[in-house]
Design a protein around this motif. Structure first.
Motif, PDB file in Angstrom:
ATOM      1  N   SER A  81       0.828  -1.204   0.000  1.00  0.00           N
ATOM      2  CA  SER A  81       0.000   0.000   0.000  1.00  0.00           C
ATOM      3  C   SER A  81       0.868   1.262   0.000  1.00  0.00           C
ATOM      4  O   SER A  81       0.618   2.216  -0.738  1.00  0.00           O
TER       5      SER A  81
ATOM      6  N   ASP B 154       0.944   4.144  -2.966  1.00  0.00           N
ATOM      7  CA  ASP B 154       0.667   5.557  -2.704  1.00  0.00           C
ATOM      8  C   ASP B 154       1.813   6.439  -3.179  1.00  0.00           C
ATOM      9  O   ASP B 154       1.581   7.503  -3.769  1.00  0.00           O
TER      10      ASP B 154
ATOM     11  N   LYS C 264       1.917   6.452  -7.174  1.00  0.00           N
ATOM     12  CA  LYS C 264       0.853   7.252  -7.786  1.00  0.00           C
ATOM     13  C   LYS C 264       1.155   8.744  -7.744  1.00  0.00           C
ATOM     14  O   LYS C 264       0.741   9.488  -8.625  1.00  0.00           O
TER      15      LYS C 264
ATOM     16  N   ASP D 125      -4.715  11.190  -4.666  1.00  0.00           N
ATOM     17  CA  ASP D 125      -3.419  10.522  -4.567  1.00  0.00           C
ATOM     18  C   ASP D 125      -2.527  11.205  -3.535  1.00  0.00           C
ATOM     19  O   ASP D 125      -1.814  10.538  -2.787  1.00  0.00           O
TER      20      ASP D 125
ATOM     21  N   ALA E  85      -3.764  10.251  -0.084  1.00  0.00           N
ATOM     22  CA  ALA E  85      -3.339   8.895   0.285  1.00  0.00           C
ATOM     23  C   ALA E  85      -1.891   8.903   0.762  1.00  0.00           C
ATOM     24  O   ALA E  85      -1.540   8.206   1.718  1.00  0.00           O
ATOM     25  N   LEU E  86      -1.068   9.699   0.125  1.00  0.00           N
ATOM     26  CA  LEU E  86       0.342   9.796   0.529  1.00  0.00           C
ATOM     27  C   LEU E  86       0.479  10.430   1.910  1.00  0.00           C
ATOM     28  O   LEU E  86       1.362  10.062   2.677  1.00  0.00           O
TER      29      LEU E  86
END
Length: 164
Positions: free
Chosen positions: A120, A124, A127, A151, A154-155
């Motif tokens: 995961s 991240d 992307k 994105d 998420a990071l």
């Protein structure tokens, strides 16, 4: 009686492949499964999606050398954060059609939690930070694919964990 000192974490040499050619997902997963201490292998494969219904082709560009170095850095960071026995990143470049495989991330560990978390984390970062540029060709013309706020969000979850 004292506890024995823990064994050192295995040295992981990430497999980084940047290629125009398609790849064999089964062969890549088998490489990760080869370790005798591997209890979990997690793979993720990204494919070209035709979201609007009119995508003819996606072209992915990159700078050779710089791209591989950036991917290796990301993979090595994952191996430092989690007890991994294997890390693989395969990413294609060039002209791709809807349904084609773009990339694959694979992680191997003794336990599934580490393998899932590391995969995961890698996704991240890939992307939002990997040095690839995507251009889409539709019936209406060509255009660069813009970064998405989702994105970046998420990071952020990994940055928040760094602060802990």
């Amino acid at each position: 009686m004292s506890n024995p000192s823990p064994s050192p974490a295995p040295q992981v040499s990430p497999r980084i492949v940047v290629t125009e050619a398609d790849f064999d997902l089964g062969a890549e997963a088998a490489r990760l499964e080869a370790g005798s201490d591997t209890g979990a292998v997690v793979t993720f494969t990204g494919r070209v999606r035709d979201v609007s219904g009119g995508l003819r082709r996606m072209t992915i560009e990159h700078y050779p050398g710089m791209t591989e170095k950036a991917l290796r850095t990301i993979a090595e960071e994952a191996a430092e954060r989690w007890p991994l026995s294997g890390v693989t990143i395969v990413h294609r470049h060039g002209a791709l059609s809807p349904g084609d495989r773009i990339m694959m991330v694979g992680t191997a560990s003794r336990h599934r939690d580490a393998a899932f978390a590391a995969a995961s984390f890698l996704m991240d970062y890939l992307k939002s930070r990997a040095p690839f540029w995507k251009k889409e060709e539709t019936a209406d013309g060509m255009g660069w694919v813009a970064a998405r706020e989702a994105d970046e969000a998420a990071l952020d979850r990994w940055r928040d964990r760094d602060a802990d």
